[in-house]
Design a protein around this motif. Sequence first.
Motif, PDB file in Angstrom:
ATOM      1  N   GLU A  31       1.492  -3.406 -11.094  1.00  0.00           N
ATOM      2  CA  GLU A  31       0.224  -2.802 -11.479  1.00  0.00           C
ATOM      3  C   GLU A  31      -0.312  -2.051 -10.264  1.00  0.00           C
ATOM      4  O   GLU A  31       0.010  -2.378  -9.119  1.00  0.00           O
ATOM      5  N   TYR A  32      -1.161  -1.052 -10.510  1.00  0.00           N
ATOM      6  CA  TYR A  32      -1.653  -0.202  -9.431  1.00  0.00           C
ATOM      7  C   TYR A  32      -3.174  -0.187  -9.423  1.00  0.00           C
ATOM      8  O   TYR A  32      -3.820  -0.135 -10.478  1.00  0.00           O
ATOM      9  N   SER A  33      -3.711  -0.224  -8.246  1.00  0.00           N
ATOM     10  CA  SER A  33      -5.159  -0.069  -8.119  1.00  0.00           C
ATOM     11  C   SER A  33      -5.536   1.388  -8.392  1.00  0.00           C
ATOM     12  O   SER A  33      -4.671   2.277  -8.433  1.00  0.00           O
ATOM     13  N   ASP A  34      -6.828   1.620  -8.562  1.00  0.00           N
ATOM     14  CA  ASP A  34      -7.287   3.002  -8.598  1.00  0.00           C
ATOM     15  C   ASP A  34      -6.938   3.662  -7.268  1.00  0.00           C
ATOM     16  O   ASP A  34      -6.966   3.017  -6.213  1.00  0.00           O
ATOM     17  N   ASN A  64      -3.925  -7.680   1.993  1.00  0.00           N
ATOM     18  CA  ASN A  64      -4.952  -7.397   0.993  1.00  0.00           C
ATOM     19  C   ASN A  64      -5.871  -6.268   1.418  1.00  0.00           C
ATOM     20  O   ASN A  64      -6.359  -5.497   0.592  1.00  0.00           O
ATOM     21  N   ARG A  91      -3.344   3.961  -2.548  1.00  0.00           N
ATOM     22  CA  ARG A  91      -3.485   2.975  -3.622  1.00  0.00           C
ATOM     23  C   ARG A  91      -2.695   1.730  -3.248  1.00  0.00           C
ATOM     24  O   ARG A  91      -1.831   1.752  -2.357  1.00  0.00           O
ATOM     25  N   TRP A  99       0.843  -1.193   0.000  1.00  0.00           N
ATOM     26  CA  TRP A  99       0.000   0.000   0.000  1.00  0.00           C
ATOM     27  C   TRP A  99       0.878   1.243   0.000  1.00  0.00           C
ATOM     28  O   TRP A  99       1.951   1.277   0.601  1.00  0.00           O
TER      29      TRP A  99
END
Length: 255
Positions: A44-47, A20, A33, A2
Amino acid sequence: QWQISSDGLQWNNIADAFFNTYKFTASENSYYRAMITEGACFPEYSDSVLVIVKSFICSNILIDNRDNKEYKTVKIGDQCWMAENINIGLILDSNQFQSDNQIIEKYCANNDSTNCNIYGGLYEWGEIMNYSTNELTQGICPTGWHIPSDNEYKTLEIYLGMTKEMADIENNWRGTDQGTKMLNGGSSGFNALLSGGRSNSGSFLAFQQYEYLWTSTQYGSYYAWRRCLRAGDSTVGRWNTFPINYSFSVRCLKN
């Protein structure tokens, strides 16, 4: 992993935040994020999510982050009060004793945990003060709140119409209709519920008949000032006659 950002452009890893689900208490406006990696693959990145921290406004619900309990609040004059008695801590049976052991401990009226949920906990004076003798200490109140002093209760009573001369009277019932205003359903919104108390022998007393509220103002070595309300009485008692190992209710006042 995070991550956190103040502007949504420059990101920093949050230490030890690899799960998670990331649980946190926000202290300032920030973007959050998740960065996901697998082996040597590019991440890869979350919104991203912007969390906005709003200033507390009296009459809002206060959430105690220690146990996530919620408390109504009410503004009375220039003061912001909890509109409920605090209910935090480990439940003890009435024949046990609270102690300075770094654990907040409470009694529930008639040893019924349901009563704590409705009326709040009952605490010895030392316990509510976190074993400090300093007036206005935070004690068992949430951060930003404190145990009200005898004078702060006088400020409340005077705002509700009591004269200063009446407010200063010791060990007696004072005022005109201030008790009615402070009891449940009264015009002040203080909403005292007549929680009763616990004696130093372990017996419960005056449940649903009296409300006893500790202040943070000590009187001598073995006593402290309290406020008393009772069913059917429009006045407010100011007393210092019960020893500090009796257990009563607590209201917190915002700093």
